[in-house]
Design a protein around this motif. Structure first.
Motif, PDB file in Angstrom:
ATOM      1  N   ALA A   2      17.288 -14.018  25.017  1.00 15.73           N
ATOM      2  CA  ALA A   2      17.628 -15.582  24.347  1.00 15.73           C
ATOM      3  C   ALA A   2      18.235 -15.515  23.147  1.00 15.73           C
ATOM      4  CB  ALA A   2      15.896 -16.336  24.356  1.00 15.73           C
ATOM      5  N   LEU A   3      18.133 -14.695  22.266  1.00 12.23           N
ATOM      6  CA  LEU A   3      18.599 -14.683  20.838  1.00 12.23           C
ATOM      7  C   LEU A   3      20.022 -14.139  20.993  1.00 12.23           C
ATOM      8  CD1 LEU A   3      15.794 -13.022  18.917  1.00 12.23           C
ATOM      9  CD2 LEU A   3      16.563 -15.210  18.770  1.00 12.23           C
ATOM     10  N   GLY A   4      20.483 -13.665  22.099  1.00 19.31           N
ATOM     11  CA  GLY A   4      22.015 -13.377  22.235  1.00 19.31           C
ATOM     12  C   GLY A   4      22.119 -11.707  21.894  1.00 19.31           C
ATOM     13  N   GLY A   5      21.121 -11.100  22.058  1.00 19.14           N
ATOM     14  CA  GLY A   5      20.929  -9.617  21.558  1.00 19.14           C
ATOM     15  C   GLY A   5      20.806  -9.399  20.091  1.00 19.14           C
ATOM     16  N   VAL A   6      20.696  -8.348  19.620  1.00 21.99           N
ATOM     17  CA  VAL A   6      20.421  -7.575  18.607  1.00 21.99           C
ATOM     18  C   VAL A   6      21.096  -6.362  18.054  1.00 21.99           C
ATOM     19  CG1 VAL A   6      17.706  -8.664  18.274  1.00 21.99           C
ATOM     20  CG2 VAL A   6      18.192  -6.063  19.095  1.00 21.99           C
ATOM     21  N   THR A   7      21.316  -6.275  17.025  1.00 23.70           N
ATOM     22  CA  THR A   7      21.943  -4.980  16.294  1.00 23.70           C
ATOM     23  C   THR A   7      20.945  -4.019  15.784  1.00 23.70           C
ATOM     24  OG1 THR A   7      23.886  -6.481  15.844  1.00 23.70           O
ATOM     25  CG2 THR A   7      23.841  -4.266  14.808  1.00 23.70           C
ATOM     26  N   VAL A   8      20.658  -2.951  16.412  1.00 25.15           N
ATOM     27  CA  VAL A   8      19.956  -1.810  15.944  1.00 25.15           C
ATOM     28  C   VAL A   8      20.373  -0.807  15.310  1.00 25.15           C
ATOM     29  CG1 VAL A   8      17.832  -0.683  16.671  1.00 25.15           C
ATOM     30  CG2 VAL A   8      18.400  -2.819  17.916  1.00 25.15           C
TER      31      VAL A   8
ATOM     32  N   LEU B  49      15.283 -15.121  11.900  1.00 24.19           N
ATOM     33  CA  LEU B  49      15.197 -15.830  10.768  1.00 24.19           C
ATOM     34  C   LEU B  49      16.479 -16.516  10.213  1.00 24.19           C
ATOM     35  CD1 LEU B  49      13.213 -13.481   8.064  1.00 24.19           C
ATOM     36  CD2 LEU B  49      12.354 -15.538   9.519  1.00 24.19           C
ATOM     37  N   SER B  50      17.507 -16.643  11.282  1.00 19.33           N
ATOM     38  CA  SER B  50      18.782 -17.189  10.914  1.00 19.33           C
ATOM     39  C   SER B  50      18.423 -18.625  11.175  1.00 19.33           C
ATOM     40  CB  SER B  50      19.917 -16.627  12.055  1.00 19.33           C
ATOM     41  OG  SER B  50      19.513 -17.244  13.297  1.00 19.33           O
ATOM     42  N   GLY B  51      19.341 -19.620  10.599  1.00 16.21           N
ATOM     43  CA  GLY B  51      19.163 -20.996  10.404  1.00 16.21           C
ATOM     44  C   GLY B  51      19.010 -21.592  11.863  1.00 16.21           C
ATOM     45  N   THR B  52      20.074 -21.192  12.483  1.00 16.34           N
ATOM     46  CA  THR B  52      20.353 -21.611  13.881  1.00 16.34           C
ATOM     47  C   THR B  52      19.219 -21.395  14.865  1.00 16.34           C
ATOM     48  OG1 THR B  52      22.679 -21.158  13.708  1.00 16.34           O
ATOM     49  CG2 THR B  52      21.987 -21.539  16.020  1.00 16.34           C
ATOM     50  N   MET B  53      18.638 -20.179  14.662  1.00 16.36           N
ATOM     51  CA  MET B  53      17.436 -19.778  15.691  1.00 16.36           C
ATOM     52  C   MET B  53      16.283 -20.582  15.429  1.00 16.36           C
ATOM     53  SD  MET B  53      18.631 -17.932  17.771  1.00 16.36           S
ATOM     54  CE  MET B  53      20.231 -17.055  18.074  1.00 16.36           C
ATOM     55  N   LEU B  54      15.976 -20.941  13.892  1.00 15.63           N
ATOM     56  CA  LEU B  54      14.879 -21.711  13.492  1.00 15.63           C
ATOM     57  C   LEU B  54      15.040 -23.051  14.058  1.00 15.63           C
ATOM     58  CD1 LEU B  54      14.792 -20.577   9.723  1.00 15.63           C
ATOM     59  CD2 LEU B  54      13.054 -20.121  11.839  1.00 15.63           C
ATOM     60  N   ILE B  55      16.150 -23.651  14.218  1.00 23.24           N
ATOM     61  CA  ILE B  55      16.172 -24.938  14.506  1.00 23.24           C
ATOM     62  C   ILE B  55      15.885 -25.085  16.030  1.00 23.24           C
ATOM     63  CG2 ILE B  55      17.962 -26.898  15.084  1.00 23.24           C
ATOM     64  CD1 ILE B  55      19.143 -26.193  12.181  1.00 23.24           C
ATOM     65  N   ASN B  56      16.424 -24.100  16.721  1.00 19.22           N
ATOM     66  CA  ASN B  56      16.415 -24.042  18.392  1.00 19.22           C
ATOM     67  C   ASN B  56      15.264 -23.143  18.890  1.00 19.22           C
ATOM     68  OD1 ASN B  56      18.688 -25.766  18.980  1.00 19.22           O
ATOM     69  ND2 ASN B  56      19.877 -23.919  17.754  1.00 19.22           N
ATOM     70  N   TYR B  57      14.290 -22.945  17.751  1.00 18.17           N
ATOM     71  CA  TYR B  57      13.282 -22.146  18.306  1.00 18.17           C
ATOM     72  C   TYR B  57      12.420 -22.510  19.443  1.00 18.17           C
ATOM     73  CZ  TYR B  57       9.277 -25.002  16.796  1.00 18.17           C
ATOM     74  OH  TYR B  57       8.341 -26.241  16.673  1.00 18.17           O
ATOM     75  N   ASN B  58      12.259 -23.850  19.766  1.00 21.29           N
ATOM     76  CA  ASN B  58      11.538 -24.351  21.113  1.00 21.29           C
ATOM     77  C   ASN B  58      12.299 -23.696  22.276  1.00 21.29           C
ATOM     78  OD1 ASN B  58       9.530 -26.352  20.136  1.00 21.29           O
ATOM     79  ND2 ASN B  58      11.109 -27.212  19.040  1.00 21.29           N
TER      80      ASN B  58
ATOM     81  N   ILE C  87      13.894 -20.772  22.518  1.00 25.31           N
ATOM     82  CA  ILE C  87      13.447 -19.411  22.514  1.00 25.31           C
ATOM     83  C   ILE C  87      12.151 -19.215  22.978  1.00 25.31           C
ATOM     84  CG2 ILE C  87      13.024 -17.527  21.055  1.00 25.31           C
ATOM     85  CD1 ILE C  87      15.224 -18.660  18.993  1.00 25.31           C
ATOM     86  N   LEU C  88      11.250 -20.161  22.593  1.00 26.91           N
ATOM     87  CA  LEU C  88       9.875 -20.042  22.972  1.00 26.91           C
ATOM     88  C   LEU C  88       9.871 -20.507  24.702  1.00 26.91           C
ATOM     89  CD1 LEU C  88       7.638 -21.590  20.314  1.00 26.91           C
ATOM     90  CD2 LEU C  88       7.804 -19.423  20.893  1.00 26.91           C
TER      91      LEU C  88
END
Length: 450
Positions: A268-274, A345-354, A356-357
């Motif tokens: 949902a986050l579009g992947g992560v960089t590990v 914690l990115s701004g876009t994800m915070l606004i669209n957190y619903n 993601i949930l």
């Protein structure tokens, strides 16, 4: 007077000279009807606009949406009042002003209707709100797939303490091996009863029962012989006892996700960089649900690597590829969580957190009000001295051994506690809770890891 002049005079006055007057009265009556109809339409639009404004305001308050702080709510209400007042003002004027007023009202009504349509399906946020005080979240990953049953106690594959201090922008993640041999802290368990940490969640809220009756530790020999009320108390109390930290109940929380929810969250986050520490390859299921069958070989190269949900989950679960097994897996899990936290914690994800949930609903549970976390982050990001979170980590260690487990009564491979590393973790936790500078905490972690 001539006949021609008489006809012209009759054409102007009509019978008895009233034709022109009658026409004027007819036009005046028509204008009044149009004016009355226009005013009625204006009143209707204002009433609809007022009702939708009230509904929208009530809805966003009820849903507890992110970034809806008191100033933001006051701003929203202020804007709605201004538009309502503007429309009402224009409708009282003459000329083209009322037309403009009606057009503005229609536009506002359309926008409010659209916003209500978008907000209405969002689930209401519930749970405890975080404050400006330091808090701790027990993050655990249940070793199940599909939906997470809140009424069922399951083992955990991951147990990480997230110690957060919003005042110093510090986050410390303490990782504990799943097979750590710990004294279970539960009401229905006798003192000095040891088990693997991964089993502690099987004790639920710490109270055993059988045939509708709550039991004490003397009513059973091995924990599997009885049922346990669901909950997270046993795990949270056991970790608190192990690391000896002092935290108020209102500042002590949990967040639990299973394998499906973990993979879905990352997708949902579009992947992560590990950041991959040790390269390896392993064969595992390509996806952790019934829709995808078969296996897949995953290869991890040293350095930063983009991962989707299934790739990150495989990376976080693998232990057989490493000489020190559980210890390296703990470090890999922390690396994934760091990458996940950075993305969240990115701004876009915070606004669209619903959204993601919504992607992980059914596979995730917490006692936290997620909207309060988003509000906290948005509030901190406006401060002049905020330059991002200081995310730090420390993993406790131990030695493998064979010990008897309280849950099953059998002897299994466990990881015995390393008292020094546990003491180190306690010290680091207290440094974060007490508001020590992040640079000092990082220096201490570096010293412990030598």
């Amino acid at each position: 007077m001539s006949k021609k002049q008489n006809r012209v005079s009759e054409a102007k006055t009509g019978d008895y000279g009233y034709r022109s007057e009658t026409r004027n009265l007819s036009k005046s009556s028509s204008k009044k009807r149009k004016s009355g109809g226009g005013k009625a339409l204006g009143v209707i639009l204002v009433m609809i606009q007022l009702i939708l404004s009230i509904v929208f305001t009530g809805l966003i308050v009820y849903k507890k949406l992110a970034f809806l702080t008191a100033p933001v709510l006051a701003g929203v209400i202020g804007v709605l009042i201004v538009f309502l007042g503007l429309v009402f003002f224009l409708l009282q004027k003459s000329g083209k002003a009322p037309v403009f007023g009606k057009v503005i009202s229609v536009i506002v009504i359309i926008i409010l209707s659209l916003l209500i349509y978008l907000v209405a399906p969002i689930p209401q946020m519930s749970g405890s709100k975080v404050s400006k005080d330091p808090f701790i979240v027990v993050i655990s990953a249940a070793d199940t797939f599909g939906e997470l049953n809140s009424k069922e106690n399951t083992r955990t594959d991951t147990n990480i303490l997230a110690v957060v201090n919003p005042k110093t922008y510090s986050v410390l993640m303490i990782s504990t091996p799943r097979d750590y041999y710990v004294p279970v802290q539960a009401k229905s368990v006798a003192p000095e009863s040891y088990d693997k940490l991964t089993h502690v969640t099987l004790y639920g809220n710490g109270i055993a029962h059988k045939d509708g009756k709550d039991l004490t530790s003397s009513d059973w020999q091995w924990a599997y012989e009885v049922q346990w009320h669901p909950g997270q108390d046993a795990l949270m109390d056991t970790l608190k006892y192990l690391y000896k930290y002092d935290i108020k109940k209102s500042d002590y929380h949990y967040a639990k996700v299973n394998f499906t929810g973990f993979a879905d969250l990352i997708d949902a986050l579009g992947g992560v960089t590990v950041n991959v520490e040790i390269p390896f390859s392993t064969e595992a299921y390509a996806s952790y649900d019934a829709k995808h069958e078969g296996s897949k070989i995953y290869t991890y190269k040293k350095g930063n690597m983009e991962m989707d949900g299934a790739t990150a989950l495989t990376y976080a679960r693998e232990r057989h590829s490493f000489a020190n097994g559980d210890m390296q897996r703990n470090r890999n899990q922390v690396a994934v969580l760091k990458a996940l936290e950075k993305k969240l914690l990115s701004g876009t994800m915070l606004i669209n957190y619903n959204k993601i949930l919504d992607a992980i609903k059914g596979s995730f549970s917490t006692d936290l009000d997620i909207s309060s976390l988003a509000n906290m982050q948005l509030s901190l990001s406006t401060k002049k001295d905020y330059n991002g979170w200081n995310i730090m980590s420390y993993s406790v260690t131990g030695q493998t051994s064979w010990q008897t487990l309280t849950y099953t009564g059998s002897s299994k491979s466990v990881v015995l506690q390393d008292e020094q590393s546990v003491s180190n973790a306690t010290n680091l936790i207290n440094m974060v809770l007490n508001g020590d500078d992040a640079s000092a905490i990082k220096k201490q972690i570096k010293k412990y890891n030598k």
